[in-house]
Scaffold this active site. Sequence first.
Site, PDB file in Angstrom:
ATOM      1  N   TRP A 145       0.837  -1.208   0.000  1.00 48.16           N
ATOM      2  CA  TRP A 145       0.000   0.000   0.000  1.00 48.16           C
ATOM      3  C   TRP A 145       0.863   1.245   0.000  1.00 48.16           C
ATOM      4  O   TRP A 145       0.517   2.253  -0.618  1.00 48.16           O
ATOM      5  CB  TRP A 145      -0.963  -0.033   1.190  1.00 48.16           C
ATOM      6  CG  TRP A 145      -1.615  -1.367   1.313  1.00 48.16           C
ATOM      7  CD1 TRP A 145      -1.711  -2.160   2.428  1.00 48.16           C
ATOM      8  CD2 TRP A 145      -2.254  -2.115   0.257  1.00 48.16           C
ATOM      9  NE1 TRP A 145      -2.342  -3.334   2.130  1.00 48.16           N
ATOM     10  CE2 TRP A 145      -2.695  -3.339   0.815  1.00 48.16           C
ATOM     11  CE3 TRP A 145      -2.476  -1.879  -1.090  1.00 48.16           C
ATOM     12  CZ2 TRP A 145      -3.343  -4.310   0.050  1.00 48.16           C
ATOM     13  CZ3 TRP A 145      -3.117  -2.846  -1.848  1.00 48.16           C
ATOM     14  CH2 TRP A 145      -3.546  -4.036  -1.277  1.00 48.16           C
ATOM     15  N   ASP A 146       2.005   1.205   0.684  1.00 46.02           N
ATOM     16  CA  ASP A 146       2.933   2.332   0.632  1.00 46.02           C
ATOM     17  C   ASP A 146       3.424   2.559  -0.797  1.00 46.02           C
ATOM     18  O   ASP A 146       3.483   3.702  -1.275  1.00 46.02           O
ATOM     19  CB  ASP A 146       4.139   2.071   1.539  1.00 46.02           C
ATOM     20  CG  ASP A 146       3.868   2.408   2.994  1.00 46.02           C
ATOM     21  OD1 ASP A 146       2.973   3.229   3.252  1.00 46.02           O
ATOM     22  OD2 ASP A 146       4.551   1.867   3.865  1.00 46.02           O
ATOM     23  N   VAL A 147       3.810   1.472  -1.460  1.00 46.99           N
ATOM     24  CA  VAL A 147       4.333   1.597  -2.819  1.00 46.99           C
ATOM     25  C   VAL A 147       3.246   2.117  -3.756  1.00 46.99           C
ATOM     26  O   VAL A 147       3.463   3.059  -4.530  1.00 46.99           O
ATOM     27  CB  VAL A 147       4.880   0.243  -3.310  1.00 46.99           C
ATOM     28  CG1 VAL A 147       5.229   0.308  -4.795  1.00 46.99           C
ATOM     29  CG2 VAL A 147       6.108  -0.163  -2.493  1.00 46.99           C
TER      30      VAL A 147
END
Length: 402
Positions: A166-168
């Site tokens: 989700w960060d990426v």
Amino acid sequence: MTDSAPDPARPLAGVRVVEISSFVAVPLAGMTLAQLGAEVLRVDPIGGAADYRRWPLTESGDSIYWAGLNKGKRSLAVDMRSPDGQEIVARLVADAGVFITNVAGRQWHSFEALSRTRPDLIHVEVSGRHDGGTGVDYTVNAAIGFPLVTGPAELTTPVNHVLPAWDVSCGLYAALSVVTALRHRDATGQGQRISIPLENVALATAGNLSLLTEAMINGTSRQRIGNSVYGTYGQNFTSSDGVSYMIVALTGRHFRDLTTLTGTTEAVAALSDSLGADFSDEGERYRHRDALSALFAEWFSAHTGAEIAAALAQTSVLWERYQSFAETALDPRVTDNPLFTELDQPRVGRHLAAGLPVSIDGSYPPAVPAPALGDDTVAVLGDWLSMDRDQIGDLFGAGTVA
């Protein structure tokens, strides 16, 4: 090409971006914009943000992680708790016209505050949850459902993914938001306020991939299936010498080649008759995956890894050998890949580093070293804010910048 001609590999040349961030999402967004040609200034508190010493570290204690996500940026260290430090950042944002951050809820660098001096400001803020609550990749992920379908089928406990997906994804959405906002500003002269909750990135992905919709429409919840591939045939197998492979047969041709390779064509036909299953249907192949895998496993376990690789290479079957990060780092897909160029990263060392994973007109924008904290403080204050040596010296003396 003349000196004034635009570089097709740097389409964002001339764009300035100020970034206040830590960890993955926004640093990745800023680095992506820098790799596309933007001049990205990462602003950190004196001493560094929470990720400045994040593992892995070199033997001397420098963060390999930090260097990896801040390639090609400039660095300013400033006391953002002081009014003078906040004023400097606000002036830099006014000069740049683009601001990205995951430090949410700070009134002094809110859209309302910063747009007073730059009305056409592009302001992108990444937050944790859509209701304003805090969250990071691993806590957001826990609430979506993925850890309950990750891991061996017989497991009853949640398994977090190692990849901060989700960060990426959020970082790439943030970079895309900046690019589209720049286009909007070029067309209308107007800035934009953009908010991207990390939680919404995960929820949208789960919805787009039908994991949430399946529960809404069918009243069912996805089950844990180990290394199988939902809805089609895929499974891992191990050779006689302990080498593991992932095998995927998406199409009828893939599946026929797999049965021919493993010498199970007749056995699969007999299984089809006994089950009343049509294995030309990928859904049927998925439904009876355990029975099929039991047939295929005998061939894999009777051959070495080298024999399996050589045989698979002659087929249409989708496959790959499982390998470690250390093995991948020495693999030709890294060492012979133009995505990677040799980079002499100060404080970390010389290594092959990835640039932008997009080929533009046949070439990949190369990796550029990451700065150390505050490397560009003097230059940025002079170049961006036209401060003279005495003014900059006063700021250093007061501890406002470092």
